[in-house]
Enzyme design. Sequence first.
Site, PDB file in Angstrom:
ATOM      1  N   LYS A  14      -5.639 -15.252   0.722  1.00 23.46           N
ATOM      2  CA  LYS A  14      -4.275 -14.753   1.255  1.00 23.46           C
ATOM      3  C   LYS A  14      -3.937 -15.224   2.437  1.00 23.46           C
ATOM      4  O   LYS A  14      -4.980 -15.135   3.733  1.00 23.46           O
ATOM      5  CB  LYS A  14      -4.181 -13.164   1.416  1.00 23.46           C
ATOM      6  CG  LYS A  14      -2.979 -12.849   0.709  1.00 23.46           C
ATOM      7  CD  LYS A  14      -2.933 -11.078   0.782  1.00 23.46           C
ATOM      8  CE  LYS A  14      -1.841 -10.573  -0.167  1.00 23.46           C
ATOM      9  NZ  LYS A  14      -1.578  -9.380   0.160  1.00 23.46           N
TER      10      LYS A  14
HETATM   11  O1  G3P Z   1      -0.382  -5.914   0.085  1.00 25.80           O
HETATM   12  C1  G3P Z   1       1.002  -6.605   0.361  1.00 25.80           C
HETATM   13  C2  G3P Z   1       1.890  -5.668   0.310  1.00 25.80           C
HETATM   14  O2  G3P Z   1       1.913  -5.243  -1.293  1.00 25.80           O
HETATM   15  C3  G3P Z   1       1.841  -4.443   1.071  1.00 25.80           C
HETATM   16  O3  G3P Z   1       2.846  -3.448   0.921  1.00 25.80           O
HETATM   17  O4  G3P Z   1       3.548  -1.173   0.839  1.00 25.80           O
HETATM   18  O5  G3P Z   1       2.109  -2.097   2.744  1.00 25.80           O
HETATM   19  O6  G3P Z   1       4.439  -2.904   2.643  1.00 25.80           O
HETATM   20  P1  G3P Z   1       3.424  -2.119   1.831  1.00 25.80           P
END
Ligand code: G3P
Length: 216
Positions: free
Chosen positions: A83
């Site tokens: 990533k």
């Molecule tokens: O891991 C990437 C993404 O899914 C993070 O989500 O809820 O932290 O914005 P969030």
Amino acid sequence: MKFFVDTANIDDIAELAATGLIDGVTTNPSLVAKAGRPFTEVIKEICDLVEGPVSAEVVATDYDGMISEGRKLAAIAENVAVKLPLTWDGLKACKTLTGEGTMVNVTLCFSANQALLAAKAGATFISPFIGRLDDINLDGMELISDIRQIYDNYLFDTEILAASIRTANHVKESALAGADVATMPPNVIKSLAAHPLTDKGLATFLADAEKAGIKV
Ligand code: G3P
């Protein structure tokens, strides 16, 4: 649509992997920090649990550091997707690592132009963050639709990995918009099967079966 689970919690991943409905895992430094265990150890354990792509994020922000860390992460298991953040160094590193045959998930995408650059850099996956756009009163789902149209216009192979998903509705809307993958926390995946009328109907069926003495 592929379902990835967005967590570094081994127990949650194991439970959901056992359903046969999980196609991969995404992690990020915040999720790994929550796991409270050595990073590469957690990623290795996840890769052993799930056959599909497992996203592991670099913490370097410069090209050389991203390449060095990306190669280390890719060496953990063949299903690691490195990533990389959507920065110029991240895009340059994406071009290099995908050129070496490494899967790359370009993350922290918040605009269609960013997604266009990621596809040109050869990204395996692009991760537009729906929830974080919604959090600032922008339309996260519009971004998914825009990227879908752009990628289809130019036949880009990069898969749209809808991320920052907070609700079952985000999953439905992402599927309607044509995202290739939805990555979501364990609780959202579990909520997808829930419906009160299903519960009510099943209770009625079972009560009637018991009353009638039905045995299978
Ligand atoms: O891991 C990437 C993404 O899914 C993070 O989500 O809820 O932290 O914005 P969030």
